[in-house]
Structure formats: structure tokens, C-alpha cells
Design a protein around this motif. Structure first.
Motif, mmCIF file in Angstrom:
data_model
loop_
_atom_site.group_PDB
_atom_site.id
_atom_site.type_symbol
_atom_site.label_atom_id
_atom_site.label_comp_id
_atom_site.label_asym_id
_atom_site.label_seq_id
_atom_site.Cartn_x
_atom_site.Cartn_y
_atom_site.Cartn_z
ATOM 1 N N LEU A 7 41.186 -35.703 48.099
ATOM 2 C CA LEU A 7 40.707 -34.225 47.070
ATOM 3 C C LEU A 7 40.775 -32.962 47.859
ATOM 4 C CD1 LEU A 7 39.817 -33.466 44.322
ATOM 5 C CD2 LEU A 7 37.565 -33.685 45.217
ATOM 6 N N LYS A 8 40.682 -33.017 48.939
ATOM 7 C CA LYS A 8 40.861 -31.548 49.868
ATOM 8 C C LYS A 8 42.296 -31.084 49.547
ATOM 9 C CE LYS A 8 40.125 -29.844 54.462
ATOM 10 N NZ LYS A 8 41.279 -28.726 54.226
ATOM 11 N N ASP A 9 43.165 -31.910 49.680
ATOM 12 C CA ASP A 9 44.659 -31.417 49.560
ATOM 13 C C ASP A 9 44.842 -30.942 48.346
ATOM 14 O OD1 ASP A 9 44.808 -32.598 52.089
ATOM 15 O OD2 ASP A 9 46.404 -33.957 51.650
ATOM 16 N N ALA A 15 44.103 -23.656 45.888
ATOM 17 C CA ALA A 15 43.364 -22.375 46.348
ATOM 18 C C ALA A 15 44.819 -21.658 47.142
ATOM 19 C CB ALA A 15 42.454 -22.522 47.357
ATOM 20 N N ALA A 16 45.870 -22.240 47.414
ATOM 21 C CA ALA A 16 46.982 -21.746 48.147
ATOM 22 C C ALA A 16 47.626 -20.554 47.279
ATOM 23 C CB ALA A 16 47.861 -22.768 48.490
ATOM 24 N N GLY A 17 47.851 -19.554 48.134
ATOM 25 C CA GLY A 17 48.648 -18.562 47.496
ATOM 26 C C GLY A 17 50.144 -18.637 46.961
ATOM 27 N N GLU A 18 50.405 -17.969 45.928
ATOM 28 C CA GLU A 18 51.808 -18.175 45.501
ATOM 29 C C GLU A 18 52.739 -16.754 45.502
ATOM 30 O OE1 GLU A 18 54.242 -18.772 41.154
ATOM 31 O OE2 GLU A 18 52.017 -19.178 41.178
ATOM 32 N N GLN A 19 53.765 -16.911 46.346
ATOM 33 C CA GLN A 19 54.220 -15.674 46.595
ATOM 34 C C GLN A 19 55.145 -15.268 45.435
ATOM 35 O OE1 GLN A 19 54.161 -13.454 49.387
ATOM 36 N NE2 GLN A 19 54.849 -12.210 47.885
ATOM 37 N N LEU A 20 54.784 -14.008 44.598
ATOM 38 C CA LEU A 20 55.649 -13.778 43.297
ATOM 39 C C LEU A 20 56.834 -13.210 43.628
ATOM 40 C CD1 LEU A 20 52.825 -12.174 41.242
ATOM 41 C CD2 LEU A 20 53.751 -14.464 41.177
ATOM 42 N N VAL A 78 43.776 -40.465 43.828
ATOM 43 C CA VAL A 78 43.151 -39.138 44.616
ATOM 44 C C VAL A 78 41.811 -39.676 45.162
ATOM 45 C CG1 VAL A 78 42.041 -36.974 44.336
ATOM 46 C CG2 VAL A 78 44.055 -37.653 43.051
ATOM 47 N N ASP A 79 41.806 -39.663 46.506
ATOM 48 C CA ASP A 79 40.256 -40.023 47.126
ATOM 49 C C ASP A 79 39.342 -38.875 47.104
ATOM 50 O OD1 ASP A 79 40.870 -42.694 47.916
ATOM 51 O OD2 ASP A 79 41.962 -41.933 49.692
ATOM 52 N N PHE A 80 38.327 -39.017 46.324
ATOM 53 C CA PHE A 80 37.293 -38.075 46.120
ATOM 54 C C PHE A 80 35.933 -38.662 46.973
ATOM 55 C CE2 PHE A 80 37.960 -40.095 42.367
ATOM 56 C CZ PHE A 80 36.895 -40.869 41.831
ATOM 57 N N PRO A 81 35.181 -37.777 47.378
ATOM 58 C CA PRO A 81 33.675 -38.341 47.843
ATOM 59 C C PRO A 81 32.919 -38.479 46.950
ATOM 60 C CG PRO A 81 34.037 -35.890 48.085
ATOM 61 C CD PRO A 81 35.277 -36.220 47.480
ATOM 62 N N ILE A 82 32.052 -39.512 46.871
ATOM 63 C CA ILE A 82 31.158 -39.976 46.145
ATOM 64 C C ILE A 82 29.838 -39.266 46.198
ATOM 65 C CG2 ILE A 82 29.702 -41.869 45.426
ATOM 66 C CD1 ILE A 82 32.728 -42.360 44.684
ATOM 67 N N ASP A 83 29.233 -38.971 47.448
ATOM 68 C CA ASP A 83 28.002 -38.499 47.629
ATOM 69 C C ASP A 83 27.975 -36.837 48.048
ATOM 70 O OD1 ASP A 83 26.161 -40.309 46.923
ATOM 71 O OD2 ASP A 83 26.903 -41.467 48.641
ATOM 72 N N ARG A 84 29.190 -36.264 48.496
ATOM 73 C CA ARG A 84 29.087 -34.976 48.937
ATOM 74 C C ARG A 84 30.317 -34.206 49.156
ATOM 75 N NH1 ARG A 84 27.663 -30.842 52.352
ATOM 76 N NH2 ARG A 84 26.745 -30.795 54.110
ATOM 77 N N LEU A 85 30.699 -33.528 48.091
ATOM 78 C CA LEU A 85 31.694 -32.646 47.771
ATOM 79 C C LEU A 85 31.226 -31.286 48.286
ATOM 80 C CD1 LEU A 85 34.564 -32.001 47.119
ATOM 81 C CD2 LEU A 85 33.877 -31.908 44.796
ATOM 82 N N ASP A 86 31.796 -30.774 49.345
ATOM 83 C CA ASP A 86 31.613 -29.496 49.906
ATOM 84 C C ASP A 86 32.414 -28.453 49.299
ATOM 85 O OD1 ASP A 86 30.441 -27.157 50.932
ATOM 86 O OD2 ASP A 86 30.350 -27.779 53.001
ATOM 87 N N LEU A 87 32.229 -27.497 48.373
ATOM 88 C CA LEU A 87 33.400 -26.613 48.009
ATOM 89 C C LEU A 87 33.270 -25.042 48.647
ATOM 90 C CD1 LEU A 87 33.495 -26.926 44.053
ATOM 91 C CD2 LEU A 87 35.049 -27.798 46.070
ATOM 92 N N SER A 88 32.321 -24.974 49.718
ATOM 93 C CA SER A 88 32.021 -23.843 50.628
ATOM 94 C C SER A 88 33.312 -23.245 51.048
ATOM 95 C CB SER A 88 31.116 -24.052 51.589
ATOM 96 O OG SER A 88 30.046 -24.495 51.365
ATOM 97 N N PRO A 89 34.426 -24.041 51.534
ATOM 98 C CA PRO A 89 35.483 -23.259 52.011
ATOM 99 C C PRO A 89 36.214 -22.606 50.849
ATOM 100 C CG PRO A 89 35.435 -25.477 52.778
ATOM 101 C CD PRO A 89 34.336 -25.411 51.697
ATOM 102 N N TYR A 90 35.980 -22.906 49.743
ATOM 103 C CA TYR A 90 36.889 -22.516 48.504
ATOM 104 C C TYR A 90 36.134 -21.226 47.723
ATOM 105 C CZ TYR A 90 39.164 -26.722 49.798
ATOM 106 O OH TYR A 90 39.650 -27.733 50.264
#
Length: 158
Positions: A7-9, A15-20, A78-90
Motif C-alpha cells: 500500500l505504501k507504493d 503523492a508523487a508529482g506530475e510534471q506538466l 495490495v498488501d495493507f496493514p491491519i493494525d497501523r497505517l501511518d499517513l504522517s509522511p503524506y
């Protein structure tokens, strides 16, 4: 058996930028020119209850029906966490130490089938009182684990 996608990927790609390019240039009101800017989609803050929608369908031409478009199922797990999804970096907004953007999964809606026009939906949910996981398939309900919901059919994460 295809490899799964963390899921992190998916979040990193979101969140990745797209160059116009010059065909999609952005008008800068400061310099009064169209510029090839970097377009970003970012989070300022997060909600109390998060719902993530995993894109599970893509449009493809179907030669069997005169090349018309059909919505074909994307089956990659898609592998996603069950107990701890941390969105702080986003999150770009100010951090609230009393309410960090960390989530605990409590439900997954799943789709079984090969197209968006056919198939069957089920749900795997965590009971808020006993903490146990249950699989709901029409009128049938049985015990399971949260890990059992991490499949190529996972469609909505709650």
C-alpha cells in the motif's frame, strides 16, 4: 502467482508529482506565463475515519464485442496493514500530537469477478466490541482474520 503491491507504493504514487508538459501548462499569475509546473496532490490533514478506494477496474477494448470498452478487473493484491497505517509522511499540514494520522483497519469491502459489470461483493469487518473479524457473504457470516481480507479483491478499506 503475481507479486503483491505494498500500500505504501500506492500512496507514494498518489503523492508523487506530475510534471506538466507544454500541452498542459499552468498559467502563473505572478510571471504571467504558461509554465510546465509540477502538479502535486497532497493531504493537509486527515479525517477521523478514513476510507481508501483501491482502483480495481481499468478500461480495455473487447474484440468480442466490436471493440467496445469494458471495465476489466485489476487483480493484483495490495498488501495493507491491519493494525497501523501511518499517513504522517503524506500530511503537509500541522501535526496534532493528540490525533496523529494513524489508522486501524476495521473493514474491507471485496469484489469477486472479472469485470465491473459482473461479480459479487463481500465484506470482512472487525467487531468493535470483541475485536474479532467476521466475513459477511450475503446472509452467511463466519469468523475469520483481518489478514484474510488482504486479497486481490480488496476494494474499499475502512
Amino acid at each position: 502467482n503475481r507479486p503483491s503491491i505494498p500500500l505504501k507504493d500506492c500512496l507514494d504514487q498518489f503523492a508523487a508529482g506530475e510534471q506538466l508538459d507544454e500541452h498542459n501548462a499552468w498559467y502563473c499569475s505572478t510571471c504571467k506565463k504558461h509554465v510546465c509546473a509540477l502538479k502535486l496532490i497532497t493531504l493537509w490533514n486527515t479525517p477521523d475515519v478514513l476510507v481508501l478506494h483501491l482502483k480495481r477496474f481499468t478500461f480495455e477494448k473487447c474484440p468480442a464485442i466490436d471493440g467496445r470498452l469494458i471495465r476489466k478487473k485489476i487483480e493484483e493484491r495490495v498488501d495493507f496493514p491491519i493494525d497501523r497505517l501511518d499517513l504522517s509522511p503524506y500530511v503537509l499540514g500541522p501535526a496534532d500530537p493528540e490525533a496523529p494520522p494513524i489508522y486501524r483497519l476495521f473493514g474491507v469491502s471485496e469484489h469477486m469477478g472479472t469485470t465491473a459489470n459482473s461479480g459479487h461483493y463481500t465484506a470482512t469487518v472487525r467487531n468493535s466490541e470483541d475485536g474479532n473479524w467476521y466475513r459477511h457473504n450475503d446472509s452467511a457470516v463466519g469468523t475469520t482474520s483481518g489478514d484474510a481480507a488482504v486479497t486481490g479483491g480488496a476494494y474499499l478499506l475502512f
